[in-house]
Design a protein around this motif. Structure first.
Motif, mmCIF file in Angstrom:
data_model
loop_
_atom_site.group_PDB
_atom_site.id
_atom_site.type_symbol
_atom_site.label_atom_id
_atom_site.label_comp_id
_atom_site.label_asym_id
_atom_site.label_seq_id
_atom_site.Cartn_x
_atom_site.Cartn_y
_atom_site.Cartn_z
ATOM 1 N N THR A 1 12.471 8.926 112.692
ATOM 2 C CA THR A 1 12.601 9.200 111.237
ATOM 3 C C THR A 1 12.532 11.053 111.658
ATOM 4 O O THR A 1 13.123 11.925 110.656
ATOM 5 C CB THR A 1 10.280 8.991 111.144
ATOM 6 N N MET A 2 12.070 11.655 112.489
ATOM 7 C CA MET A 2 12.530 12.808 113.216
ATOM 8 C C MET A 2 13.944 13.714 111.983
ATOM 9 O O MET A 2 14.035 14.683 112.043
ATOM 10 C CB MET A 2 11.897 13.202 114.541
ATOM 11 N N ALA B 1 7.039 14.748 111.498
ATOM 12 C CA ALA B 1 7.051 15.781 110.094
ATOM 13 C C ALA B 1 6.821 17.165 111.230
ATOM 14 O O ALA B 1 7.631 18.031 111.217
ATOM 15 C CB ALA B 1 5.918 15.163 108.958
ATOM 16 N N SER C 1 9.520 17.659 113.605
ATOM 17 C CA SER C 1 11.432 18.059 113.420
ATOM 18 C C SER C 1 11.367 19.307 112.304
ATOM 19 O O SER C 1 11.970 20.688 112.106
ATOM 20 C CB SER C 1 11.320 17.376 111.804
ATOM 21 N N SER C 2 9.581 19.788 112.540
ATOM 22 C CA SER C 2 9.008 21.021 111.981
ATOM 23 C C SER C 2 9.782 22.234 112.955
ATOM 24 O O SER C 2 10.010 23.473 112.493
ATOM 25 C CB SER C 2 7.683 21.487 111.012
ATOM 26 N N THR D 1 16.994 18.812 108.752
ATOM 27 C CA THR D 1 18.198 19.352 107.475
ATOM 28 C C THR D 1 19.815 19.903 107.959
ATOM 29 O O THR D 1 20.881 19.393 107.983
ATOM 30 C CB THR D 1 17.343 20.919 106.642
ATOM 31 N N ASP E 1 15.969 11.758 110.803
ATOM 32 C CA ASP E 1 16.229 11.525 109.067
ATOM 33 C C ASP E 1 15.413 12.782 108.724
ATOM 34 O O ASP E 1 16.046 13.782 107.396
ATOM 35 C CB ASP E 1 15.449 10.344 108.279
ATOM 36 N N ARG E 2 14.730 13.257 108.621
ATOM 37 C CA ARG E 2 14.186 14.441 108.286
ATOM 38 C C ARG E 2 14.920 15.573 108.750
ATOM 39 O O ARG E 2 14.025 16.581 108.199
ATOM 40 C CB ARG E 2 12.203 14.896 108.429
ATOM 41 N N SER F 1 5.235 8.645 111.197
ATOM 42 C CA SER F 1 5.231 9.096 109.992
ATOM 43 C C SER F 1 4.916 10.902 111.200
ATOM 44 O O SER F 1 5.822 11.971 110.683
ATOM 45 C CB SER F 1 5.064 8.870 109.515
#
Length: 303
Positions: free
Chosen positions: A264-265, A231, A234-235, A270, A267-268, A227
């Motif tokens: 997960t990436m 995060a 994705s940032s 935008t 899904d994060r 996770s």
């Protein structure tokens, strides 16, 4: 500079990898020697010289060096790093090698070299903007745009291991930072997160093997790290919008981290278009840093 074979040097805390690299990026010969950090600066330099001497052939066009830590490339100075002797702080490494071998010499951060190699000859080949990430004992990053390393004012561009991804995250005992990327998703994090949960201090590979065997605490560590990796990646996609992200280092090869991270990436993210950006594993393996170090000699000539 005229295309010639270059010697690429990858200096790590335990070993120094050296390769004779052709203009096409092929490693013609390579070897490794012990770094001997405990012996101090003279011993580290002696190890570098030993490796270069053993690969030296007539017509070598230069020497490129990648090393973990802070580097001032224009002056060829190694400013210091966590795995090198204190005596090497602010050491003029490029000038030292130039004086001994009488060929052009360049140095830079090792992950900058990794990214340069993957952009030129590896998974990022043909892409304009390549973001490289290495998941190992720590986490490093680098950005290559149009064949040039994006360095920033202090050559610290890409030091993503120190960006905060969780204000309530794990403590990095080495730096006192809380919730930075490195303290949540590196090899060191794997050990510290497992120790925090169980009181047992194990090596990352031991934790990984326990997870594969179904150990509940080890599996939870893997979920937390996956996770955190998601995060962080994705940032990077939101902040830099690169053409591709290329990941290397030992942890990027661990499917139990990598595969759920990709889900997960996404899904994060935008913006829907960012989902299309490739996030892939590196192609050049352990040769990437050596090849990238050699490429420093041609990268600096780009306008």
């Amino acid at each position: 500079m005229k295309a010639k074979n270059i010697i690429g040097v990858d200096i790590g805390g335990t070993k120094i990898g050296v390769g004779l690299v052709s203009p096409s990026g092929k490693v013609l010969k390579k070897l490794k020697v012990a770094t001997n950090v405990a012996g101090g600066t003279k011993s580290v330099l002696a190890s570098i010289h030993e490796a270069v001497d053993n690969l030296w052939v007539n017509g070598v066009g230069g020497i490129g060096v990648g090393i973990a830590g802070l580097v001032e490339p224009k002056k060829g100075i190694f400013k210091g790093g966590p795995n090198m002797p204190l005596g090497m702080k602010n050491y003029p490494l490029a000038a030292s090698l130039n004086k001994k071998y009488k060929v052009p010499t360049s140095i830079d951060n090792d992950v900058h070299c990794f990214t340069l190699a993957e952009a030129k000859f590896g998974a990022g080949k043909g892409k304009n903007t390549v973001f490289g990430v290495t998941f190992g004992t720590g986490i490093g990053g680098g950005i290559v745009i149009g064949g040039r390393i994006l360095r920033g004012k202090n050559n610290a561009c890409g030091e993503i291991g120190h960006m905060t991804i969780d204000f309530s995250g794990a403590q990095d005992k080495n730096r006192g930072l809380k919730g930075d990327f490195e303290s949540m998703a590196s090899g060191r994090a794997m050990s510290s997160l497992y120790a925090a949960s169980t009181g047992r201090v194990l090596e990352p590979l031991e934790v990984q093997h326990l997870a594969e065997a179904g150990d509940a605490q080890a599996l939870e560590v893997m979920r937390t790290m996956s996770s955190a990796m998601a995060a962080g990646i994705s940032s990077l996609l939101h902040a830099f919008d690169p053409d591709i992200i290329v990941a290397g280092g030992g942890l990027s090869a661990v499917d139990a981290l990598w595969k759920p991270m990709l889900v997960t990436m996404r899904d994060r993210l935008t913006f829907p278009d960012l989902i299309k950006t490739p996030v892939v594993r590196a192609k050049l393996g352990s040769d990437a840093n050596i090849i990238g170090a050699a490429l420093l000699l041609t990268e600096r000539d780009k306008k």
